[in-house]
Design a protein around this motif. Structure first.
Motif, short mmCIF file in Angstrom:
data_model
loop_
_atom_site.label_atom_id
_atom_site.label_comp_id
_atom_site.label_asym_id
_atom_site.label_seq_id
_atom_site.Cartn_x
_atom_site.Cartn_y
_atom_site.Cartn_z
N GLY A 77 0.81 -1.22 0.00
CA GLY A 77 0.00 0.00 0.00
C GLY A 77 0.84 1.26 0.00
O GLY A 77 0.54 2.22 -0.70
N ILE A 78 1.92 1.26 0.77
CA ILE A 78 2.81 2.43 0.81
C ILE A 78 3.45 2.66 -0.55
O ILE A 78 3.53 3.80 -1.02
N VAL A 79 3.87 1.58 -1.20
CA VAL A 79 4.46 1.72 -2.55
C VAL A 79 3.44 2.30 -3.51
O VAL A 79 3.74 3.23 -4.28
N GLN A 80 2.21 1.80 -3.45
CA GLN A 80 1.18 2.30 -4.36
C GLN A 80 0.83 3.76 -4.05
O GLN A 80 0.63 4.55 -4.98
N LEU A 81 0.75 4.10 -2.78
CA LEU A 81 0.47 5.50 -2.43
C LEU A 81 1.59 6.41 -2.90
O LEU A 81 1.34 7.54 -3.34
N THR A 82 2.82 5.94 -2.81
CA THR A 82 3.95 6.72 -3.31
C THR A 82 3.85 6.92 -4.81
O THR A 82 4.08 8.03 -5.31
N ARG A 83 3.49 5.86 -5.52
CA ARG A 83 3.33 5.97 -6.98
C ARG A 83 2.22 6.98 -7.32
O ARG A 83 2.39 7.80 -8.22
#
Length: 112
Positions: A77-83
């Motif tokens: 989720g953190i990776v996707q939010l960063t993207r």
């Protein structure tokens, strides 16, 4: 393992096994363009992962399998939010504008 409090015959084993499907779905979304990702959905997955990771280490018996899957769900989720954040920043939007857009998206999906 068969007679354990977190063994094969309990939900303590099968819940994390099934929850890996959410992690794999999130990982498969790495291939999707950032403009197609949902801010609210990924925020919810991140919060779920992080909150439940902590909870799995408090409950008795401690469920390390479930803590691990929730930890990875939070990371995805953190990776996707960063993207999503990087994509939105290229459009020169401020954080309040992104949040307002997410609210509008949620309203439209509720009406539909």
């Amino acid at each position: 393992m068969w007679e354990s409090e977190i063994g094969f015959k309990t939900v303590h084993f099968w819940a994390p096994v099934m929850k890996w499907a959410l992690v794999l779905a999130g990982i498969s979304d790495f291939a999707r363009p950032a403009e197609k990702l949902s801010l609210l959905q990924n925020f919810a997955l991140t919060c779920t992962g992080l909150i439940w990771t902590r909870w799995c280490l408090i409950i008795k018996p401690k469920n390390y399998l479930l803590a691990a899957v929730n930890f990875f769900l939070g990371l995805v989720g953190i990776v996707q939010l960063t993207r999503i954040g990087l994509y939105e920043s290229t459009k020169n939007k401020s954080v309040p504008q992104v949040v307002d857009d997410a609210k509008e998206e949620a309203k439209k999906s509720v009406k539909a």
